[in-house]
Motif scaffolding. Structure first.
Motif, PDB file in Angstrom:
ATOM      1  N   ILE A  68       0.827  -1.203   0.000  1.00  0.00           N
ATOM      2  CA  ILE A  68       0.000   0.000   0.000  1.00  0.00           C
ATOM      3  C   ILE A  68       0.866   1.259   0.000  1.00  0.00           C
ATOM      4  N   ILE A  69       2.000   1.220   0.673  1.00  0.00           N
ATOM      5  CA  ILE A  69       2.913   2.366   0.645  1.00  0.00           C
ATOM      6  C   ILE A  69       3.446   2.574  -0.762  1.00  0.00           C
ATOM      7  N   LYS A  70       3.805   1.483  -1.435  1.00  0.00           N
ATOM      8  CA  LYS A  70       4.280   1.604  -2.826  1.00  0.00           C
ATOM      9  C   LYS A  70       3.170   2.169  -3.718  1.00  0.00           C
ATOM     10  N   TRP A  71       1.937   1.723  -3.503  1.00  0.00           N
ATOM     11  CA  TRP A  71       0.807   2.267  -4.266  1.00  0.00           C
ATOM     12  C   TRP A  71       0.686   3.766  -4.008  1.00  0.00           C
ATOM     13  N   GLN A  72       0.815   4.140  -2.732  1.00  0.00           N
ATOM     14  CA  GLN A  72       0.732   5.555  -2.353  1.00  0.00           C
ATOM     15  C   GLN A  72       1.788   6.379  -3.093  1.00  0.00           C
ATOM     16  N   LYS A  73       2.933   5.771  -3.340  1.00  0.00           N
ATOM     17  CA  LYS A  73       4.032   6.452  -4.024  1.00  0.00           C
ATOM     18  C   LYS A  73       3.892   6.363  -5.552  1.00  0.00           C
ATOM     19  N   GLY A  74       2.790   5.803  -6.047  1.00  0.00           N
ATOM     20  CA  GLY A  74       2.535   5.742  -7.481  1.00  0.00           C
ATOM     21  C   GLY A  74       2.972   4.463  -8.159  1.00  0.00           C
ATOM     22  N   ASN A  75       3.374   3.463  -7.393  1.00  0.00           N
ATOM     23  CA  ASN A  75       3.837   2.201  -7.959  1.00  0.00           C
ATOM     24  C   ASN A  75       2.754   1.140  -7.779  1.00  0.00           C
ATOM     25  N   ASN A  76       1.966   0.898  -8.838  1.00  0.00           N
ATOM     26  CA  ASN A  76       0.880  -0.090  -8.791  1.00  0.00           C
ATOM     27  C   ASN A  76       1.356  -1.506  -9.088  1.00  0.00           C
ATOM     28  N   ARG A  77       2.626  -1.640  -9.428  1.00  0.00           N
ATOM     29  CA  ARG A  77       3.157  -2.913  -9.899  1.00  0.00           C
ATOM     30  C   ARG A  77       3.005  -4.036  -8.883  1.00  0.00           C
ATOM     31  N   PHE A  78       3.105  -3.745  -7.590  1.00  0.00           N
ATOM     32  CA  PHE A  78       3.059  -4.788  -6.572  1.00  0.00           C
ATOM     33  C   PHE A  78       1.681  -4.954  -5.946  1.00  0.00           C
ATOM     34  N   LEU A  79       0.731  -4.158  -6.381  1.00  0.00           N
ATOM     35  CA  LEU A  79      -0.593  -4.185  -5.773  1.00  0.00           C
ATOM     36  C   LEU A  79      -1.308  -5.524  -5.976  1.00  0.00           C
ATOM     37  N   TRP A  80      -0.946  -6.248  -7.016  1.00  0.00           N
ATOM     38  CA  TRP A  80      -1.562  -7.554  -7.256  1.00  0.00           C
ATOM     39  C   TRP A  80      -1.256  -8.541  -6.127  1.00  0.00           C
ATOM     40  N   LEU A  81      -0.243  -8.239  -5.311  1.00  0.00           N
ATOM     41  CA  LEU A  81       0.088  -9.111  -4.182  1.00  0.00           C
ATOM     42  C   LEU A  81      -0.981  -9.083  -3.090  1.00  0.00           C
ATOM     43  N   LEU A  82      -1.724  -7.992  -3.012  1.00  0.00           N
ATOM     44  CA  LEU A  82      -2.694  -7.826  -1.927  1.00  0.00           C
ATOM     45  C   LEU A  82      -3.741  -8.948  -1.869  1.00  0.00           C
ATOM     46  N   PRO A  83      -4.387  -9.331  -2.981  1.00  0.00           N
ATOM     47  CA  PRO A  83      -5.324 -10.460  -2.885  1.00  0.00           C
ATOM     48  C   PRO A  83      -4.639 -11.774  -2.500  1.00  0.00           C
ATOM     49  N   LEU A  84      -3.418 -11.979  -2.968  1.00  0.00           N
ATOM     50  CA  LEU A  84      -2.680 -13.193  -2.610  1.00  0.00           C
ATOM     51  C   LEU A  84      -2.333 -13.197  -1.121  1.00  0.00           C
ATOM     52  N   VAL A  85      -1.873 -12.063  -0.614  1.00  0.00           N
ATOM     53  CA  VAL A  85      -1.583 -11.926   0.817  1.00  0.00           C
ATOM     54  C   VAL A  85      -2.849 -12.182   1.618  1.00  0.00           C
ATOM     55  N   GLY A 119     -10.437  -1.780  -6.820  1.00  0.00           N
ATOM     56  CA  GLY A 119     -10.598  -3.056  -7.525  1.00  0.00           C
ATOM     57  C   GLY A 119      -9.803  -4.174  -6.873  1.00  0.00           C
ATOM     58  N   VAL A 120      -8.566  -3.876  -6.497  1.00  0.00           N
ATOM     59  CA  VAL A 120      -7.725  -4.882  -5.842  1.00  0.00           C
ATOM     60  C   VAL A 120      -8.284  -5.230  -4.467  1.00  0.00           C
ATOM     61  N   THR A 121      -8.837  -4.251  -3.769  1.00  0.00           N
ATOM     62  CA  THR A 121      -9.430  -4.502  -2.451  1.00  0.00           C
ATOM     63  C   THR A 121     -10.664  -5.389  -2.587  1.00  0.00           C
ATOM     64  N   ILE A 122     -11.456  -5.178  -3.625  1.00  0.00           N
ATOM     65  CA  ILE A 122     -12.621  -6.047  -3.868  1.00  0.00           C
ATOM     66  C   ILE A 122     -12.157  -7.465  -4.163  1.00  0.00           C
ATOM     67  N   LEU A 123     -11.089  -7.615  -4.956  1.00  0.00           N
ATOM     68  CA  LEU A 123     -10.524  -8.952  -5.209  1.00  0.00           C
ATOM     69  C   LEU A 123     -10.024  -9.579  -3.900  1.00  0.00           C
ATOM     70  N   SER A 124      -9.454  -8.759  -3.040  1.00  0.00           N
ATOM     71  CA  SER A 124      -8.986  -9.254  -1.738  1.00  0.00           C
ATOM     72  C   SER A 124     -10.161  -9.717  -0.883  1.00  0.00           C
TER      73      SER A 124
END
Length: 190
Positions: A68-85, A119-124
């Protein structure tokens, strides 16, 4: 056996603190300041390091926070990890709700792409249903909050009190670190 369980628990705690280090570094907190904050955090949390299932969730919390910190900084690349986590965390411990306690305020007040995070939060949220209990897991989790026996006899659910040297250090750090940082920052680069 007990040895492997102890090693796994220790690795979980070490991974958690490494991820917290990465979170601090995302905000460009100085190396010495980051090390100091982590040291105080370690000292004050040592009493919570007993070998329990939620210890395995510590690195998942660190990973969710870093994502979420990376997302806050504009990096969406790792956000897909959230549903897996969330999927893994849901099947380990009921504290998986923390993912949503992190994502909710980020969606409301964050600076990143809010639609993408939503969207990622809904997937989570959907990922939480992939467990033995299905949707009933949510009902059970919320029923624990109002359970008087749990509230009265479980140490985790009781109010924090300032007893013991670790708690005194913790409360002192809560007061001293912000004041010290505000005073030192203009004088030396930390």
């Amino acid at each position: 056996g007990p040895t492997l369980i102890s090693i796994l628990s220790s690795l979980s705690i070490a991974t958690f603190y490494f991820l917290l280090w990465l979170c601090l570094r995302q905000y460009k907190v100085g190396i010495l300041t980051s090390a100091g904050l982590l040291l105080f955090s370690i000292i004050t949390s040592i009493e919570s390091w007993s070998i329990r299932p939620q210890t395995l969730a510590f690195p998942l919390f660190g990973l969710a926070l870093l994502t979420i910190i990376k997302w806050q900084k504009g990096n969406n690349r790792f956000l897909w990890l959230l549903p897996l986590v969330t999927l893994v965390w849901t099947n380990l411990h009921a504290s998986f709700i923390v993912v949503f306690l992190l994502a909710g305020p980020a969606i409301l007040f964050g600076k990143g792409n809010k639609k993408y995070l939503l969207g990622v939060t809904i997937l989570s949220l959907v990922a939480t249903l992939v467990n033995y209990y299905g949707f009933d897991l949510w009902r059970q989790m919320f029923s624990m909050v109002g359970n008087q026996s749990i509230n009265n006899y479980s140490i985790e659910w009781q109010r924090s009190v300032n007893e013991g040297w670790q708690k005194n250090v913790y409360f002192a750090v809560l007061l001293i670190i912000p004041l010290l940082t505000a005073w030192l920052k203009p004088k030396i680069p930390l």
